[in-house]
Structures are given as structure tokens and as C-alpha cells.
Design a protein around this motif. Structure first.
Motif, PDB file in Angstrom:
ATOM      1  N   TRP A  40       0.852  -1.184   0.000  1.00  0.00           N
ATOM      2  CA  TRP A  40       0.000   0.000   0.000  1.00  0.00           C
ATOM      3  C   TRP A  40       0.890   1.236   0.000  1.00  0.00           C
ATOM      4  O   TRP A  40       1.595   1.514   0.973  1.00  0.00           O
ATOM      5  N   PRO A  42       0.066   4.827  -0.770  1.00  0.00           N
ATOM      6  CA  PRO A  42      -0.749   5.983  -1.158  1.00  0.00           C
ATOM      7  C   PRO A  42       0.105   7.204  -1.466  1.00  0.00           C
ATOM      8  O   PRO A  42       1.069   7.481  -0.757  1.00  0.00           O
ATOM      9  N   GLY A  43      -0.243   7.889  -2.528  1.00  0.00           N
ATOM     10  CA  GLY A  43       0.479   9.099  -2.906  1.00  0.00           C
ATOM     11  C   GLY A  43       1.619   8.865  -3.871  1.00  0.00           C
ATOM     12  O   GLY A  43       2.279   9.806  -4.278  1.00  0.00           O
ATOM     13  N   VAL A  44       1.834   7.617  -4.245  1.00  0.00           N
ATOM     14  CA  VAL A  44       2.914   7.312  -5.178  1.00  0.00           C
ATOM     15  C   VAL A  44       2.309   7.117  -6.563  1.00  0.00           C
ATOM     16  O   VAL A  44       1.353   6.359  -6.720  1.00  0.00           O
ATOM     17  N   SER A 104      -2.274   0.628  -8.950  1.00  0.00           N
ATOM     18  CA  SER A 104      -3.608   1.164  -9.137  1.00  0.00           C
ATOM     19  C   SER A 104      -4.051   1.873  -7.861  1.00  0.00           C
ATOM     20  O   SER A 104      -4.105   1.255  -6.796  1.00  0.00           O
ATOM     21  N   GLN A 105      -4.314   3.119  -7.946  1.00  0.00           N
ATOM     22  CA  GLN A 105      -4.750   3.958  -6.823  1.00  0.00           C
ATOM     23  C   GLN A 105      -3.933   3.710  -5.558  1.00  0.00           C
ATOM     24  O   GLN A 105      -4.461   3.452  -4.475  1.00  0.00           O
ATOM     25  N   GLY A 106      -2.629   3.776  -5.717  1.00  0.00           N
ATOM     26  CA  GLY A 106      -1.761   3.665  -4.555  1.00  0.00           C
ATOM     27  C   GLY A 106      -1.545   2.264  -4.035  1.00  0.00           C
ATOM     28  O   GLY A 106      -0.968   2.097  -2.977  1.00  0.00           O
ATOM     29  N   VAL A 107      -2.011   1.267  -4.770  1.00  0.00           N
ATOM     30  CA  VAL A 107      -1.782  -0.114  -4.347  1.00  0.00           C
ATOM     31  C   VAL A 107      -0.941  -0.814  -5.415  1.00  0.00           C
ATOM     32  O   VAL A 107      -1.340  -0.895  -6.572  1.00  0.00           O
TER      33      VAL A 107
END
Lengths: 127, 156
Positions: A40, A42-44, A104-107
């Protein structure tokens, strides 16, 4: 023990504040054909994520650019200003050529296929 | 009820003294902080924790909330503002057939929610939200009343 293995990134000059790196939350699952690593981050985004396989080492490095514009005054902040770094040692069970990554969406989902030698196989009995 | 955890410490069992230092350390942490070691269980990681971090910023005419909410689809996130409280909810329901042999599909559901109180009144009709790279950014414009305004005061 993982937190002991994180590397602190310091720049040579030491003038700007060094960005801390943390080990992201992750999970490894196994299925018949592969090991699936989920991290996880997030923000990457795609451009600031680097996944490398170098010999025995798998490295996932993601920096995030969640900088707030000057005009924003923080009321309160909970999101840590850190980058992500995750390192694994791959052993003989993984086929290094077939590693696939998907963000995909930070994952991040990394599929590490198993080497042919360790896949279960049925052995025919002759005679 | 078991009060004392049974353990084979190397002190009493010479054979297990060959275990690595790392194993010893892990065991020590398990004993000393049982709650901590349970965090590493699969069940915990299988589901996203129920809360997520939020940053709140203030601009001249708006508040900006930023939330870490990785791995959702855009349509699974809802943003609500009522009575000066911002509520962000992510709700996901996924059905996956894990094994061909298994006839029943496993349903995984996760819901995370977080509410924060906003310091001032807001315009409710112009709230914008952007979801990118697992980070949700909500822009909440301030209402006219709370923007600084000059008021003429009569001095008698």
C-alpha cells in the motif's frame, strides 16, 4: 524487525531536511503459480515508483510528492512526510524474468512467478 | 484459562539454543508486546484498518482535506458534509473466486470511515473532490459570512 532494516536517506550536504523512508504496509500471498506481493503506497504515482530486481534483491522504492502549496496553512496534519522503501531477498523459488508489477490507486501488486522447478507436478506412473 | 504462556526457552532446552538471534528477538517481542505481534497476523493485514490519516489545510477562501485512502475505486468513495462535519467513507465489496474447485465465491467487504469537524461554516454546494494515486483531496469553499469583511462601526 523490519523497521530496523530501513535505510535512512541522508544527502551529502545535510542542508535540506532528509526525507525519511519507511517500510510500507504489505502482504505476501501465495497461489499455485506465483507469490503475490501487495504493497500500500498511497500518494505514489507511476513515475515516482521504482521496482527493481537486482540479482537476489527485489527493491520497491516509491517517493511521494504530496507537497502542499505555500498558500495552504496546515490546520492539522496526520499524513507522514515519508517515502517508501521495501526490500526483499529472492530465493531460487522465484522466476526473476517473469516479475510483473501493477499500480492502481496507490496499491502496488507484484506478481512473482514461481520457478518451474518448484511448481507442483503430477508424475505419471509407468507400467 | 492459561495465564502463563508455555515456552521452550533455551535456558531449559539446550537443543533450541541453536535458534537464531532473530527468532529469539521475535519471541521476546511476542511475549513482551502481544498486541504488537498480533498486528502482523494475516487477518489484520487482510483488511484495511478502519481509520486513515487526514491532513487539513486552510487557504484564503477554502479548506483542503487530504486523506490517504489507497486501493478504492472512485465510485466507492463518498464524501459528506453535514453540520460542520466532514465524513469520508470508502466502501468496497468484491467477489472473487479464489479456486476453481471451490464453488462458493468468497465475498470480501471492507469499509473505512473517518469524520473530522471543520473549524468554520462552508458553502455546501461547491465542494470538489479529486481521487488520485490513492489520495483523496477535498476542497471545501468557505461561505461568504466567514470571509473577513469590513464592518463600519459608528462611534458616538
Amino acid at each position: 524487525m523490519n523497521n530496523l532494516l530501513t535505510k535512512k536517506e541522508t544527502n551529502g550536504a545535510g542542508q535540506t531536511t532528509p526525507r525519511r523512508t519507511v517500510v510500507p504496509r504489505y502482504q505476501v500471498r501465495e497461489n499455485v503459480d506465483a507469490f503475490v506481493l501487495t504493497a500500500w503506497l498511497p500518494g505514489v504515482d507511476r513515475t515516482s515508483l521504482e521496482t527493481t530486481v537486482d540479482g537476489e534483491t527485489l527493491t520497491v522504492a516509491g517517493s511521494r510528492n504530496l507537497t502542499a502549496p505555500e498558500s495552504w496553512t496546515p490546520v492539522y496534519r496526520e499524513i507522514p512526510q515519508t517515502d517508501y522503501r521495501l526490500e526483499f531477498e529472492l530465493d531460487h523459488r522465484i522466476n526473476r524474468d517473469g516479475v510483473r508489477a501493477e499500480l492502481s490507486q496507490g496499491v502496488l501488486t507484484l506478481t512473482l512467478p514461481k520457478a518451474e522447478a518448484v511448481k507442483p507436478r503430477r508424475i505419471e506412473i509407468k507400467g | 484459562m492459561k495465564l502463563i504462556r508455555y515456552q521452550n526457552t533455551p535456558l531449559y532446552n539446550p537443543i533450541s539454543s541453536y535458534t537464531s538471534l532473530r527468532d529469539e528477538m521475535d519471541r521476546l517481542f511476542d511475549v513482551a508486546f502481544p498486541a504488537l505481534s498480533s498486528l502482523q497476523q494475516e487477518s489484520f493485514f487482510g483488511d484495511w484498518q478502519n481509520e486513515f490519516p487526514i491532513d487539513l489545510y486552510q487557504e484564503k477562501d477554502a479548506f483542503i482535506a487530504r486523506a490517504e485512502l489507497p486501493g478504492f475505486r472512485k465510485e466507492d468513495i463518498s464524501v459528506e458534509v453535514a453540520d460542520g462535519i466532514l465524513t469520508i467513507t470508502g466502501h468496497e465489496k468484491s467477489e472473487t473466486k479464489t479456486d476453481k474447485k471451490e464453488s462458493a465465491a468468497t465475498t470480501r467487504e471492507r469499509q473505512v470511515t473517518r469524520s473530522i469537524s471543520l473549524p468554520e461554516y462552508l458553502k455546501l454546494d461547491n465542494i470538489g473532490a479529486v481521487y488520485q494515486n490513492g489520495v483523496l483531496t477535498v476542497t471545501l469553499p468557505k461561505s461568504e459570512e466567514v470571509k473577513p469583511r469590513q464592518i463600519a462601526v459608528e462611534v458616538k
